[in-house]
Every structure is written in structure tokens, then in C-alpha cells.
Design an enzyme around this catalytic site. Structure first.
Site, PDB file in Angstrom:
ATOM      1  N   GLU B  59       0.821  -1.292   0.168  1.00  0.00           N
ATOM      2  CA  GLU B  59      -0.005   0.071   0.155  1.00  0.00           C
ATOM      3  C   GLU B  59       0.871   1.066   0.054  1.00  0.00           C
ATOM      4  OE1 GLU B  59      -0.758  -2.674   2.103  1.00  0.00           O
ATOM      5  OE2 GLU B  59      -2.494  -3.143   1.438  1.00  0.00           O
ATOM      6  N   HIS B 128      -9.448  -5.352  10.831  1.00  0.00           N
ATOM      7  CA  HIS B 128      -9.971  -5.032   9.678  1.00  0.00           C
ATOM      8  C   HIS B 128     -11.455  -4.364   9.990  1.00  0.00           C
ATOM      9  CE1 HIS B 128      -7.219  -7.932   7.841  1.00  0.00           C
ATOM     10  NE2 HIS B 128      -7.632  -7.660   6.808  1.00  0.00           N
TER      11      HIS B 128
END
Lengths: 325, 325
Positions: B59, B128
Site C-alpha cells: 500500500e 479489519h
């Protein structure tokens, strides 16, 4: 051999001398508190910026880390505007909002100095991605120190550049110390830092970063290859910083000896080129005297410009945070 | 027409990419996999792999690459598989995307959208399930959008893509399958404009993203107890449309702010401060906040439920404020 291009060498020497004298003057101005913050000087490493950028076109992209004055000046930025930025003046390249570590000169395609180690290397892949996407035959040159090589962001960028064959040239200025930590205590493969790039399939070469002609010669080949679409390239330029890491650090400290610094100073990139010019390019001491005078005038004028320029209007505090529609 | 939130996002990007070839989409599994949550279904087939770029799981690297590409004139859309992974790219988002325009004195700009789902879904565990919008809202130089309905998602994503600044666009996994009426044809919704989702006179609830649905359900229940609740969705979290909230509070005199994120330093604290400053005299009661608990989101179903605001808690907060508990 006395047939090297005299004017060409004089021009390279002039650029390196400009960086040297500009940096010396910056240190002076820092001592006088005209410059604040962190100030990282490029003294000793001039041959890399000048040699590498000499191989580029005006429309190629250049991006650097926080030791960025040399790259900016080698790209042709106005020394007055650079000095004014260091002074925090409204006439600076970034109107005083960037400072020493964040010089930007868009018309010169100098895309900035960045001060999070390794953080600008992905940006370089993005500039290269954009030129490939737009089918422009541009190359991007990204300068960083060997201290950035072990960073995760560097590795992510190397992988992306290799994966997508991006036209980017990574130039690692290996000055042997990341602040006070020697390369052998920071990089596992310290004897061959370029392995970091080779492990992703990136072609890499080491060059004597004290020899501007060697840097430029290598870069000319590399730029041709990269521009032709052969993917990224990594150059490890061996160099040495003659001054401390920043103005807060003496030129030698607890981490290196005075003798070591003196030893490296014998291969001062200005001296190396000067010897070549005297012996092989019909140059004389008079030429160097003239260059000193010329460059001295430029630096003096830069300081004068910076000093006489106004500080930014406080109202500018809130401008340029966002692009206003 | 009736569209799912997912389809609305897909349409927004598809229309914009057809309009402007500078726009490209980059992220993990956005291409051949059709998007981890199928938001980019059909994209690689229509636009090709040059514009729908699958990345390795890096990322920081690909967000940095997108920022660099934006600096060079492209208009990237970065899909983060979830907003949680934005933490890995936070250096790029905070130190580069948000600051490059300012540091360069307005020379550079970063027209970029970073989008993906935030907040908890079905027992995804602590790493998450986070609602990180307050982090992004804290940083000068970013816009932050968190739409709750398909109509708003489409119109605001189109505006985000056309904006010249870095925009964080927060979706929600549990919203992707929700359906709603979406205007036919071309439309955009201005960034920074709240929407009154339900008219009422007794109390104002501010809620965004998934929590808007919770607030609307609570309002419905409360209406059966003769409490007339106005529900406002800011839609854009930064810049916040304070005026619409102030106007409502002047009418109702009571404000409950619902957010899924953690309570301490949550976005609701900022909204409350802004309302106290702008409309203190109109308040009949202290502002109430219904927030996520200050814990990592647990896996176990009853524990997860306990960590996140639900309809009964919103109902209880409203009743307590109205002296009807």
C-alpha cells in the site's frame, strides 16, 4: 591528452563550484541565524548531482531527499530564490513554506526534496509511471542516500519499478553514513548496496561519485537505455560528506575521525576535476580564479536578494493548503 | 433507478474514466479479480490493464506511486482493499499527499482519490474493522467523504474524482449491497454539503456512513413514541457543513452525534465543539454522543455488537436527552 572540451569542463566545474560556495555561504548564514531549522549541506557530493543532471533533458523529472540544495542548483534553479527559501522569505522558490529540505522548482522539473527517509522513492516511480502512461519519453531521476536503501518504501518502489519497467533511475549517494551510523551497521549487504535493487531484477552499476566525468559518462548510457524503455536502473555513487550530517553535527564527531575526513577530502570532486582540466583541457589557474570570482558574485547576489526580500505576508499562512476551485 | 451502493460506485468511476483518460484505477485485485468487493466489476475488460492496474500488496508503494503520478498530471483513483490498510500508507497520505501543495508554495498539486471500505462488517476482527475517519480529518490538506446512500456515493465519488485535491473516500462493506434510488444520467453532489435525511422538530441526530442507517431506524422507532427526530448526514466529513447542522439545532435545541469510531478524540467530539461554539445559546441540553467503545474491535459476535453503536443505544440516548427515558 590535451583535447578534452575545455568549455564543457569549465561549465561542469562552475556548477560544482556554485554548489560548494552556496553551501559554505549557507553554513555562514545559519551561524548568523539567517537560516534556521535543519540544514544539510551537500559539500563533497557535488559531482553526483552535477554529473547526473548534466545527462538529462530539461523536461526530465528530478526528485530528491532532504539534502537537496545541490540537485536543485544543478537543475538550474535561481540561487537567489533557493537562498531566499532557506531564509524563509516570500521570494523563495516555495514562498517560504518549504525550507531547506523541501525545495521545489516545477518549471525546472525539480519535483521536490522530501524529508521522510525513503518516502519520496515511491513518488519517483509515480512520476515515471505518468510519463509511461502518457507515452512521453521522459526519465525520472531519484536521488537518495544509502541510509534509505533498507527502508521498506524503497523496496516497494524498486519492485514496482522493475515489475512495470518504469523509466526511473535510482541514484544512491553512498556517503557511508546515515547520520552517524556507518553503512556497515545499517545495510546488511553494505559492500554492495546495489544488490538491494539487483534482487528485483534492476540493472545496477557502481560509480566513483567524486568524479563528475565518470558519473556523467555512466548516466549518459543509462539515460539512453531507460529512455528507450528498458526499465529502471540503479546507480550507486560512492561519495563522502565532508561536513556533518546537518549543522547540528560537527564535520567529524564521535562516529568518525578527523583523519578519515581528511583522507576523503583528498579526493574532493572539485580537486579531481581541476587536475584533469589543468592536465588535459588547456586550463590554467587564471581560469579557476575567474570562476571563483564569477561564482562568488552569484552567491553574494543570492544572499543579498534573500536578505533584502520580505518575509511572507501572514495572510499567506492559509493559502495553498488546498487547491481552490 | 434502483442501484446498490456497489453499482453506484462502479457507475461513478466508469462514467468518469470514460470522460477523462487521465484517470486510472490502481490497487490490489482491482483488475482481473474484479475488485475484492466487486466494486470494479468489468473495468479491466472495458479500460484495459494500463488504466486498471493490479498491484502487489504494497500500500505504501502504490499509494506513493499514485501521488507521484498525480504530481505529473494524472488523476489516480487508489482502491484500498480496506481503509485499515491505509495505515500502511499513512506516511504517503499524511506526509506527501496532504502536504505537497503547501510545501511547494502552490506549485504542485495532488488530484487523487483514495477509496475503500472502513468500519466493521461481519466479525472481521480488530485489524479489519476500524473506523479511521477521524485520523484523516485531523490532517490539513485532505478532504474526507463518507457517503451512506447509493445516490450520495455516486454523486460524491464523481465530485471527488474531479476535485484537484487528495480526497479520502470512505465506504463500508455492509453498505455495498444496500440499495437505493439513484438519479438517472449525469449528476454530481458538491463536496462539503450535508443532507437532511429526515425532517423533525424535537431532536437532531447527526450520523454518517453505516451509522446513518442506524440513526434512521432509531428515528423511525422514536416516531412511534411521539418523538420527532431530524436526521442529518454530513456526507462530507471535511470540510464539514456546519451550517446545516446549526440550522437544525436552532430548530430542535438538541443534538445527538452517532459515530462508529472510537469515542476519545472521535469526530463527534469535534462536531460537538463546533456546535457549542456556533449554537450554544440554542441548545436545551448538553450534546450527547453515541460512539464505538474504546477497545480494539473483538471477533466474537456479542462482543463485537457491544463495541458498536446500535439502534437501542441511539434510541436510549435520544430519550434520555428528551427526559423520556
Amino acid at each position: 591528452m590535451g583535447d578534452m572540451d575545455r568549455e564543457d569542463l569549465l561549465s561542469l566545474y562552475r556548477q560544482m563550484l556554485l554548489i560548494r560556495r552556496f553551501e559554505e555561504k549557507s553554513a555562514e548564514m545559519y551561524a548568523l541565524a539567517k537560516i534556521a531549522g535543519f540544514l544539510h549541506l551537500y559539500i563533497g557530493e557535488e559531482a553526483i548531482a552535477v554529473g547526473a543532471i548534466a545527462a538529462l533533458r530539461q523536461d526530465d523529472y528530478v526528485i530528491s531527499a532532504y539534502r537537496d540544495h545541490g540537485h536543485c542548483l544543478a537543475r538550474g534553479s535561481d540561487p537567489g530564490k533557493v537562498m531566499a527559501e532557506l531564509f524563509g522569505k516570500a521570494t523563495g522558490l516555495c514562498q517560504g513554506k518549504g525550507g531547506s529540505m523541501h525545495l521545489v522548482d516545477l518549471p525546472k522539473r525539480f519535483m521536490g526534496g522530501y524529508a521522510i527517509v525513503g518516502g519520496h522513492i515511491p513518488l519517483a516511480t509515480g512520476l515515471a509511471f505518468a510519463s509511461k502512461y502518457q507515452k512521453q519519453d521522459l526519465v525520472t531521476v531519484c536521488f537518495f542516500g544509502e541510509g534509505a536503501v533498507p527502508s521498506g518504501q524503497a523496496h516497494e518502489a524498486f519492485n514496482l519499478a522493475a515489475l512495470w519497467k518504469l523509466p526511473v533511475i535510482f541514484i544512491c549517494e553512498n556517503n557511508r553514513y546515515g547520520m552517524g551510523t556507518p553503512v556497515q551497521r545499517a545495510v546488511a549487504l553494505y559492500e554492495n548496496v546495489a544488490e538491494a535493487a539487483r534482487s528485483y531484477g534492476i540493472a545496477a552499476e557502481r560509480v566513483d561519485g567524486m568524479d563528475v566525468l565518470a558519473v556523467r559518462a555512466l548516466m549518459r548510457n543509462v539515460v539512453d537505455q531507460v529512455r528507450a524503455g528498458q526499465g529502471p536502473y540503479f546507480i550507486e555513487a560512492m561519495t563522502y560528506r565532508f561536513m556533518g550530517h546537518s549543522m547540528a553535527d560537527p564535520s567529524h564527531g564521535h562516529y568518525r575521525t578527523k583523519d578519515e575526513v581528511e583522507e576523503h577530502r583528498k579526493r574532493d570532486p572539485l580537486v579531481v576535476l581541476k587536475e584533469t582540466m589543468l592536465s588535459q583541457a588547456h586550463c590554467s589557474e587564471a581560469d579557476f580564479k575567474e570562476l571563483e570570482r564569477e561564482v562568488g558574485d552569484v552567491v553574494t547576489a543570492a544572499v543579498k536578494f534573500a536578505d533584502e526580500s520580505p518575509f511572507p505576508d501572514p495572510a499567506s499562512l492559509h493559502t495553498d493548503v488546498m487547491v481552490e476551485d | 433507478m434502483l442501484l446498490s451502493y456497489r453499482e453506484a460506485l462502479n457507475q461513478a468511476m466508469r462514467e468518469e474514466m470514460r470522460r477523462d483518460p487521465r484517470i486510472f484505477l490502481i490497487g490490489e485485485e482491482v483488475g482481473y479479480y474484479q475488485g475484492a468487493f466487486k466494486v470494479t466489476k468489468g473495468f479491466v475488460e472495458e479500460f484495459g490493464p494500463q488504466r486498471v492496474v493490479d498491484t502487489p500488496i504494497t500500500e505504501a508503494g502504490f499509494t506513493g506511486l499514485a501521488i507521484g503520478a498525480a504530481m505529473a498530471g494524472l488523476r489516480p483513483i487508489v482502491e484500498l482493499m480496506t481503509m485499515n490498510f491505509g495505515i500502511v500508507a499513512l506516511d504517503q497520505i499524511v506526509n506527501n499527499a496532504a502536504k505537497i501543495r503547501y510545501m511547494s508554495g502552490g506549485q504542485l498539486s495532488v488530484p487523487l482519490v483514495i477509496r475503500g471500505p472502513g468500519s466493521a462488517a461481519h466479525q472481521l476482527g480488530a485489524q479489519h474493522s476500524q473506523s479511521l475517519e477521524a485520523w484523516f480529518c485531523h490532517v490539513p490538506g485532505l478532504k474526507v467523504i463518507a457517503p451512506a446512500t447509493p445516490h450520495d456515493a455516486k454523486g460524491l465519488l464523481k465530485s471527488a474524482i474531479r476535485d484537484h485535491n487528495p480526497v479520502i473516500f470512505i465506504e463500508a462493506q455492509l453498505l455495498y449491497g444496500t440499495k437505493g434510488e439513484v438519479d438517472e444520467g449525469e449528476y454530481t453532489i458538491p463536496i462539503g454539503q450535508a443532507d437532511v435525511k429526515r425532517q423533525g422538530t424535537d431532536v437532531t441526530i447527526v450520523a454518517y456512513s453505516k451509522m446513518l442507517l442506524v440513526a434512521l431506524e432509531a428515528a423511525e422507532q422514536l416516531s412511534r413514541e411521539d418523538l420527532d427526530v431530524e436526521v442529518i448526514d454530513p456526507r462530507t466529513l471535511k470540510p464539514l457543513d456546519l451550517q446545516t447542522i446549526v440550522t437544525s439545532v436552532r430548530k430542535t435545541g438538541r443534538l445527538v452525534i452517532v459515530e462508529e469510531g472510537w469515542r476519545f478524540c472521535g469526530l463527534g467530539a469535534q462536531i460537538a465543539e463546533s456546535i457549542y461554539s456556533a449554537a450554544f445559546d440554542y441548545l436545551d441540553a448538553p450534546i450527547a454522543r453515541v460512539t464505538g467503545e474504546d477497545v480494539p474491535i473483538p471477533y466474537s459476535r456479542p462482543l463485537e455488537d457491544a463495541a458498536i453503536p446500535d439502534v437501542p443505544r441511539v434510541v436510549a440516548a435520544v430519550k434520555s436527552m428528551c427526559g423520556a427515558a
